[in-house]
Scaffold this motif. Structure first.
Motif: not given
Length: 211
Positions: A107-115, A129-130, A143-148
């Motif tokens: 989840s942190e790796l996905v967040r890093g890509q968002i930044f 969240t995963i 499967e991940g969920v990006v919460h906006a």
């Protein structure tokens, strides 16, 4: 919008009150002082206003004016924080790298890509969240969920004709594959979780704290 601002203001006031009553050392780091005007008089006026505002809510706090970008006053802040650290036997063995599971790091790796891919308030308004994590010998299915926070943010995250979510999925998959050292099948869903940053129940649901 006004109702949301009032709720956020009340929430922030409540947090400051809890901090003030905690009877623990309080250190405030005010960043980006490299962006202040060059004039000493103007800088002093701005910093006095900032200091006064914080002292009104947290009178016992120590305030450090820093620039992370220019590394200004960082060492002084570090030493101040270090002075509060207790001396204690290690909680974990020396060869224990982390107490977090792979879901957390994914989840942190996905967040890093968002930044890396998005700008302004978008990265700070998202949580990841995963939902599903299946680990096999040669691959992982995730499967991940990006919460906006808002519907408008969801549209930005998805992009025109899905262009941005495709970039996010691709860069995240590559980053996770490098971390896991195996093939990864990744699918990301963008979901609006309204006011998740100011709702205690939603924060608990996202794993921020237990209460």
């Amino acid at each position: 919008k006004e109702i949301r601002k009032e709720r956020a203001a009340a929430y922030n006031k409540g947090i400051l009150e809890r901090i003030r009553k905690s009877e623990i050392p309080i250190v405030i780091a005010v960043n980006k002082i490299d962006l202040l005007p060059p004039s000493p008089e103007e800088r002093e006026t701005i910093l006095e206003d900032i200091s006064g505002s914080w002292k009104e809510h947290l009178p016992n706090a120590k305030i450090f004016y820093v620039s992370a970008k220019e590394e200004m006053n960082i060492e002084a802040l570090f030493q101040e924080l270090k002075s509060y650290l207790p001396t204690h036997p290690p909680w974990f063995d020396r060869d224990t790298l982390t107490d977090r599971n792979e879901r957390f790091f994914v989840s942190e790796l996905v967040r890093g890509q968002i930044f890396d891919l998005y700008h302004q308030e978008i990265p700070y308004s998202c949580e990841v969240t995963i939902k599903k994590y299946k680990d096999f010998k040669d691959m992982a299915i995730i499967e991940g969920v990006v919460h906006a926070d808002k519907e408008s943010q969801k549209r930005i995250l998805i992009g025109k004709k899905g262009s941005m979510i495709k970039k996010l999925s691709m860069s995240s998959r590559q980053s996770i594959e490098e971390y896991l050292q195996k093939k990864v099948h990744l699918s990301l869903e963008i979901k609006v979780t309204k006011d998740w940053r100011t709702d205690d129940h939603k924060l608990r649901g996202l794993g921020y704290y237990n209460a």
